[in-house]
Design a protein around this motif. Structure first.
Motif, PDB file in Angstrom:
ATOM      1  N   GLN B 197       5.042   0.624  12.887  1.00  0.00           N
ATOM      2  CA  GLN B 197       6.032  -0.142  12.130  1.00  0.00           C
ATOM      3  C   GLN B 197       5.486  -1.519  11.778  1.00  0.00           C
ATOM      4  OE1 GLN B 197      10.347  -0.424  13.022  1.00  0.00           O
ATOM      5  NE2 GLN B 197       9.847  -2.367  13.941  1.00  0.00           N
ATOM      6  N   ALA B 198       4.890  -2.170  12.757  1.00  0.00           N
ATOM      7  CA  ALA B 198       4.368  -3.507  12.521  1.00  0.00           C
ATOM      8  C   ALA B 198       3.274  -3.461  11.456  1.00  0.00           C
ATOM      9  CB  ALA B 198       3.831  -4.097  13.821  1.00  0.00           C
ATOM     10  N   GLN B 199       2.443  -2.423  11.488  1.00  0.00           N
ATOM     11  CA  GLN B 199       1.389  -2.302  10.469  1.00  0.00           C
ATOM     12  C   GLN B 199       1.996  -2.133   9.081  1.00  0.00           C
ATOM     13  OE1 GLN B 199      -0.859   1.089  11.781  1.00  0.00           O
ATOM     14  NE2 GLN B 199      -2.004  -0.052  13.325  1.00  0.00           N
ATOM     15  N   LEU B 201       4.973  -3.023   8.043  1.00  0.00           N
ATOM     16  CA  LEU B 201       5.637  -4.255   7.611  1.00  0.00           C
ATOM     17  C   LEU B 201       4.608  -5.293   7.157  1.00  0.00           C
ATOM     18  CD1 LEU B 201       8.496  -4.589  10.268  1.00  0.00           C
ATOM     19  CD2 LEU B 201       8.584  -3.543   7.999  1.00  0.00           C
ATOM     20  N   ASP B 202       3.496  -5.382   7.884  1.00  0.00           N
ATOM     21  CA  ASP B 202       2.402  -6.266   7.460  1.00  0.00           C
ATOM     22  C   ASP B 202       1.953  -5.903   6.052  1.00  0.00           C
ATOM     23  OD1 ASP B 202       2.280  -7.574   9.828  1.00  0.00           O
ATOM     24  OD2 ASP B 202       0.548  -6.500  10.621  1.00  0.00           O
ATOM     25  N   VAL B 224      13.853  -6.330  12.419  1.00  0.00           N
ATOM     26  CA  VAL B 224      13.048  -6.167  11.214  1.00  0.00           C
ATOM     27  C   VAL B 224      13.542  -7.135  10.140  1.00  0.00           C
ATOM     28  CG1 VAL B 224      12.500  -4.588   9.322  1.00  0.00           C
ATOM     29  CG2 VAL B 224      12.405  -3.774  11.679  1.00  0.00           C
TER      30      VAL B 224
END
Ligand SMILES: Nc1ncnc2c1ncn2[C@@H]1O[C@H](COP(=O)(O)OP(=O)(O)OP(=O)(O)O)[C@@H](O)[C@H]1O
Ligand SMILES: Nc1ncnc2c1ncn2[C@@H]1O[C@H](COP(=O)(O)OP(=O)(O)OP(=O)(O)O)[C@@H](O)[C@H]1O
Ligand code: SF4
Ligand code: SF4
Ligand SMILES: [Mg+2]
Ligand SMILES: [Mg+2]
Lengths: 398, 395
Positions: B197-199, B201-202, B224
């Protein structure tokens, strides 16, 4: 309103709740699924090492949380405990008895004590059965109450989980997702289990409903002293529910400990990356994204896991030794274990591996013939009163 | 389209959008009078529980209700062109070119029998008159851009050969292949692990910076929203109930439903002894929405509003006490006080005491809130017994 200040001096609830008697003890548990070739012969061409040597305890009336990336073996571990699978190897001691290899017939009486709640409230209930039949089935199968008493018991259970007891003759589709999850919980409670394996019990639910179900599970746990193996990928929910948490990566536990230590001072690079990636509402005040540890690449295949430390292909601080030797799950605090050659808080990982002397290797992981591996390395489930003191690099104690 | 279009602030302006579905049982008002704006390079987060109309509203922007029985009205102005007035043909041309969408479940949004590459090539060639070879080059370039390793080889894989995170990236590649000015991401990371998820969103943020696109991100995860969105729109029963800058709305939310959302999720740093506070009851029917404020059957604060207004009068979406940019739909005259004294101490005692210390006693403000609510309405109601009849999880 809760306005009284937090009492700083009271004994740490975390550590005290990690000293209860274990109802479940798992040691070196393994589950390898065969991978078959696609041809006519369907030969076994390899194995998915879904769970590869995990050890832990679940204490009576307490909860152990299992977290980790998709495919790391959480559900498989849960299914092994409930003996939906027979393990490839390892010990599953429930209430003092090894159930790892019991036959279906021998297991039957134990099924009362170990129940499971599934993730999906939509598919885990038989749509053609009434709620009464679903919740009452275990009572009939295990013949725990006479037939004419089943309905009364079912209604009682529906009441406990906050459903209208008059609705016993309705069908699952007539209920909302949260209500269906309650039906699943009522079913799991029917036989008053000692251990509940909850596999993502709230993941499929809306946030507002999630809170209802989490609170319900907590109330039930207190009232009936049920132990939980709580599987979830939501790190905040797991922390809220479980005093002890194990982090899995590719079939292995990489770090386990009481929640305070694990969340505030994780020592394993994977736990650190995982926690740093959780989006935080409080960030709104600051604006922008939180600093986090970026992991490169995808989860490697569990059929061909990397040699040495399984996390090394994505670990930001990996060195030669990591590819050569697997780090043992070493106890580094009263209720804290970590499997890493360079354990330490973020930014404070030691420069040299701490494990060579214990493993009989040199700093690059090559066998060191002068020093054999230490023999007294505790590797079993649970915590001992001696542990590896990271500050002095020796085995120490409190 | 160039990225220099800063002449007008609102790149997208939605005015009084309504999406109604006639059904056998009556009209389902899935979106009922929604208005918001979004500038280029900015992100709007839409939150709300399941069925509140988030997807239906954003699908309307893409014109996905065309050819269905849905009745869509209002205005959707994209650079001052009303998308609702375009012909089907014209809308089709713009879809994927000016406006693109990435869906929650990439498996259902991608065709299982075509390779990922073929689907990207198609998406590109619909809007660009180029050779297959050139389109393939572009497809590989996009896969590389979204971080698929060995894109020249993976381009010939089928969707099921990708992991969940890779499929989501491929979806994003598809959504962005024509550099759309507006990207709608409907729960783009719900099914993914936090690290993936973090990837993702980045990636969305990097691409946004690069192409200066406007993003609408639909999610139920307030974390988020906190990290991604410049503005937040909270939906309830097809309507906006709170709307404003993320920094204000999530720090000083002004209406009970938003409070409910915030206090029902645990925080990774919260006190583990504090209980989660669920929003009682179930989401409302959109066929027969409750009278007055649609949230009133579940609202623990309705008794603080005099004259049973919550039962009888629907509140307007109007500026609250924190400036014109922060709108809320609620009758409560003194939301700040209720929040600081009753809501926050329950789910975040630490922040509450921080706030309490920071608060300079302001008798003038209290007096201003007083007349409408009656003296000390905010605090007195804190000890009142909850309205149990309404709040039980009714079946
Ligand atoms: N019956 C099976 N046969 C073969 N492989 C399996 C089987 N069940 C699980 N696996 C594999 O074992 C690994 C672990 O799967 P498991 O379902 O335990 O993961 P998980 O941690 O629960 O993941 P998730 O968070 O996605 O639910 C995965 O690689 C999975 O593909
Ligand atoms: N074609 C349709 N006909 C009738 N009702 C519909 C139709 N499509 C959607 N709805 C209803 O409109 C409401 C809003 O749906 P929508 O998909 O926008 O919810 P959402 O906020 O995106 O929820 P989720 O978080 O579950 O995705 C729901 O009650 C849904 O049942
Ligand atoms: S053992 Fe090596 S690769 Fe594994 S987590 Fe520790 S530093 Fe990283
Ligand atoms: S208007 Fe009344 S019922 Fe609606 S949210 Fe505000 S206080 Fe609650
Ligand atoms: Mg699973
Ligand atoms: Mg939706």
């Amino acid at each position: 309103m809760t306005t009284e200040p937090v009492d700083e001096l009271k004994p740490h609830p975390e550590t005290s709740s990690l000293t209860g008697t274990p109802i479940l003890e798992v040691e070196d548990l393994k589950m390898y699924f065969p991978v078959k070739s696609s041809g006519f012969l369907r030969r076994t061409i390899g194995h998915v090492q879904a769970v590869d040597g995990v050890s832990f305890q679940v204490r009576s009336g307490s909860s152990l949380g299992l977290v980790g990336e998709s495919g790391c073996g959480k559900s498989t571990t849960g299914r092994l405990i409930t003996r939906l699978y027979e393990p490839t190897a390892g010990r599953i001691e429930f209430d003092g008895r090894d159930i790892a290899n019991l036959s279906e017939r021998e297991l039957h009486p134990l099924r009362r004590d170990i129940q499971m709640i599934f993730q999906d409230p939509y598919t885990s209930l038989n749509p053609r059965h009434t709620v009464g039949a679903i919740v009452g089935a275990p009572l009939a199968i295990h013949k725990v109450v006479p037939k004419d008493k089943i309905l009364a018991r079912v209604q009682e259970l529906l009441e406990i989980v906050g459903l209208n007891p008059e609705h016993y003759n309705r069908y699952p589709h007539e209920f909302s997702g949260g209500q269906r999850q309650r039906i699943g919980i009522a079913r799991a409670l029917t036989l008053q289990p000692k251990l509940l394996v909850a596999d993502e019990p709230v993941s499929a639910l809306d946030v507002s409903i999630q809170a209802q179900v989490v609170n319900l599970l907590q109330d039930l746990q207190r009232e009936f002293n049920i132990a939980f193996l709580f599987v979830a990928h939501d790190l905040a929910i797991v922390r809220h529910f479980c005093p002890e948490i194990a982090v899995m990566y590719l079939g292995k536990i990489v770090e386990i400990g009481d929640r305070e230590t694990l969340y505030a001072r994780p020592n394993h690079p994977y736990t650190q990356a995982l926690l740093s990636a959780v989006p935080d509402v409080k960030q709104a005040k600051v604006g922008g994204r939180r600093e986090r540890i970026r992991l490169e690449g995808d989860l490697p295949s569990p059929i061909n896991p990397p040699s040495g430390c399984r996390f090394r292909t994505r670990c930001p601080i990996a060195q030669d030794i990591c590819a050569r030797v697997e780090p043992p799950l070493l106890q580094v605090g009263p209720t804290h274990k970590v499997a890493c050659h360079f354990p330490g808080e973020v930014g404070k990982h030691p420069e040299k591996p701490i494990t060579p002397r214990l493993l009989g290797v040199d700093d690059s992981g090559m066998p060191d013939l002068a020093a054999g591996p230490a023999t007294d390395l505790p590797t079993g489930p649970g915590y001992s009163d001696t542990w590896f003191d990271l500050e002095h690099n020796t085995m120490g104690r409190a | 389209m160039s990225d220099t279009s800063t002449k007008h602030d609102a790149f997208l302006r939605v005015e009084d959008l309504r999406v109604h579905f006639p059904t056998a049982d009556g009209v389902v008002k899935a979106t009922d009078g929604l208005s918001f704006e979004l500038a280029r390079g900015k992100t709007l987060g839409i939150v709300g529980e399941s069925g509140s109309g988030k997807s239906v509203s954003s699908s309307a922007i893409l014109g996905l209700h065309r050819g269905t029985r849905a009745q869509v009205s209002g205005q959707i102005l994209l650079e001052d062109v009303d998308l609702l007035q375009l012909s089907d043909e014209e809308m089709r041309r713009r879809r994927g070119l000016d406006v693109a969408m990435i869906f929650q479940d990439p498996l259902s949004a991608m065709h299982p029998y075509y390779t990922v590459g073929n689907q990207l090539v198609e998406a590109y060639r619909v809007h660009n008159n180029v050779s297959k070879k050139a389109a393939r080059t572009r497809a590989i370039e996009m896969l590389e851009r979204v971080g698929i390793p060995q894109p020249d080889r993976r381009v010939d894989d089928y969707p099921h050969q990708f992991s969940g995170g890779m499929r989501q990236r491929a979806m994003i590649a598809m959504g962005l292949i024509n550099n759309p000015g507006l990207l709608i991401a409907d729960e783009p990371t719900t099914a993914l692990d936090v690290t993936v998820q973090a990837q993702i969103l980045d990636l969305l943020q990097d691409l946004q910076r690069e192409f200066n696109s406007a993003i609408i991100i639909i999610t139920h995860d307030l974390g988020v929203v906190a990290e991604m969105a410049d503005q937040v729109l909270v939906m309830y029963a097809g309507k906006a109930v709170e709307y404003g800058p993320t920094k204000e709305l999530l720090v000083r939310p002004e209406m009970p439903y938003t409070w409910g959302l915030l206090s029902s999720v645990p925080d990774v740093t919260a006190d583990t002894d504090s209980k989660l506070i669920p929003i009682p009851g179930n989401p409302p029917s959109l066929l027969n929405p409750p009278s007055g404020c649609a949230f009133h059957p579940r609202c623990p604060h309705k008794d603080k509003v005099p004259g049973r207004l919550c039962w009888t009068v629907q509140p307007e979406l109007v500026p609250g006490r924190q400036g014109m940019g922060h709108l809320k739909r609620c009758h409560l005259p003194d939301p700040d006080q209720v929040y600081a004294l009753e809501v926050l101490p329950e789910f975040d005692p630490e922040l509450a005491s921080e706030l309490a210390q920071a608060r300079i006693p302001d008798p003038a403000a209290d007096a201003a809130a007083g007349p409408a609510a009656g003296p000390a309405a905010g605090t007195a109601a804190g000890t009142a017994t909850p309205d149990t009849a309404d709040e039980r999880d009714a079946q």
